[in-house]
Write an enzyme that holds these catalytic residues in place. Sequence first.
Site, mmCIF file in Angstrom:
data_model
loop_
_atom_site.group_PDB
_atom_site.id
_atom_site.type_symbol
_atom_site.label_atom_id
_atom_site.label_comp_id
_atom_site.label_asym_id
_atom_site.label_seq_id
_atom_site.Cartn_x
_atom_site.Cartn_y
_atom_site.Cartn_z
ATOM 1 N N GLY A 1 -7.691 -30.635 63.969
ATOM 2 C CA GLY A 1 -6.345 -30.995 64.387
ATOM 3 C C GLY A 1 -6.232 -31.183 65.887
ATOM 4 N N SER A 2 -5.071 -30.846 66.410
ATOM 5 C CA SER A 2 -4.765 -31.161 67.809
ATOM 6 C C SER A 2 -5.571 -30.373 68.828
ATOM 7 C CB SER A 2 -3.270 -30.958 68.068
ATOM 8 O OG SER A 2 -2.514 -31.911 67.342
#
Length: 586
Positions: free
Chosen positions: A299-300
């Site tokens: 993810g981020s």
Amino acid sequence: MLHARPEDLEKSAGIVIRRHPLQPLRELFRLRMDKSTARVGVVTLAFTALFGLIAGRLVMLAVTSDNVSETRRATASEISSARPDIVDRNGEILATDVKTVSVFAEPRNIVDKDEAVELLTAVLPDLNASELREKLGTKKGFVWVKREITPRQQAEVHRLGIPGVGFLPENKRVYPNAQVAAHVLGFANIDNVGIAGMEKYIDGQGLQDLNGAGFNLKAEDLKPVELSLDLRVQHIMRDELVKAMQKYKAKAAAGAIVDVNTGEVISLVSLPDFDPNNPVDALEKDRINRINVGVYEMGSTFKAITTAMALDSGKFTINSTLDARSGLRYGKFTIGDYHGTHRILTVPEVFIHSSNIGTARMALGIGVDGHKAFLKKMGQLDRLRTELPENAEPLVPPRWGELNTVTIAFGHGIAVAPLQAVMATAALVNGGWLIKPTFLKRTEVEAREDAVRVIKPETSEAMRYVMRLNAERGSATRAAIAGFYVGGKTGTAEKVIGGRYSKNKLLTTFMAISPSDKPRYLILTILDEPQGLPETYGFATSGWNAAPTTGNIIERAAPLLGIPPRFEPPTNAFPLMTKLGAWGTR
């Protein structure tokens, strides 16, 4: 004059005299010279037969005894081989040997096998009578009856006095802290052979070769294996992850703390875990080491790598701006932001708002080939190998085009082991040195011998700055424990279920550094499928669960790690950013 024999006279007189059965022998041993030669011959023959019988029996006993003792010696050598203690970085015992006893039998020397089975099963009721009877019915010289019995059981078996049943000493591996460091330690089997984790690593360093060569090592002959783990911190991390799983109703959790300057893994926890003293469920699929063996879309948190790539390339600076006013369209796909600002953003703003659009534009500015080369340099495209035998190959797109670069820029489309991502992020904040993680204690000097510079020191300061900024103004505020100058990056990834992303099944991650001005440790927390709560307003993203969990870990562990609280922020913590007038410094 003719002489008649006595027996002829007896016959002629009609007299029948019964002769003694041993009369011929008596005649033989009467002191008559004509019989002496025969007597000597018989005695010689008798003694020869007697001594031959005795010699044969002695030979048979010697051969049998040698075989049995050889069997016992070989078995004892194999099972009694000691293992070195495993200790944490402070010398606390994580794994050690204790002496125990096992019962064996020599079926060839057991007279009444049914009676032996009946007696043994009476004092050892968990034995299977039919299996034991089958063992004792063989012609083998050695069979196990029961491994690792208690002193009371040994005394009861001893009192039975069954010939052909005895005891052998063994070394049993014990783990005093049970589950606390299970995925790092692994475990040893009943023969004291390492099966997983550091136990298997130790065998691979030559221990089993020595044992196989006949070196019956003792514990005092072996130097303890000193791990990088801190048992105190390990307890804290496991405790906080257990609480987080319960609070957020997550199906699994994991975490790690790594020294960014040495690469030492200070703590590693993966839940659910197992007890290495009784590892019956260690092979269950939900018991894997998620930090080393699992591969996930991070993810981020991957945006930190993309941001560092952009800044280090020289094509972007800390004051560069990126257009996030509208989404990026690729065929039927549109790349948007979770919390869109719909405006032009500076690089620090892209980071603290976790803008997919802005991050993707950075990656596109570098290009597909440059993006792949940077991730390769950061160790994200190859299997990460550590002392732990268990590790996983990253999942990389077989055909890597522009759309792949766009999605990988913000952590989707590539799956890596979390420890790989930790290694890369540590390099972003430690001055730019990529250091391979280790589970063995080592110094910073030793770590730098194999370290590789992957980004410039100026880029590293910029990354420390934006991570701290994110804890002050962005998604990492719930991890910003006062006094420890925390920085970090959240990550929320939709899990792939049946080949499609599921919006309701999330993997939330958080990477924190402390202290941000001169980082010593990187802390990773992962929650698998956490649920939204009323207090999180129904949100299940990383900032609402993984971030506060990491904050709890830092608050408890930082003092033990030598990070004293500072309630006044450092002055001019990021001098280059201040000089450049980076967004947020004014």
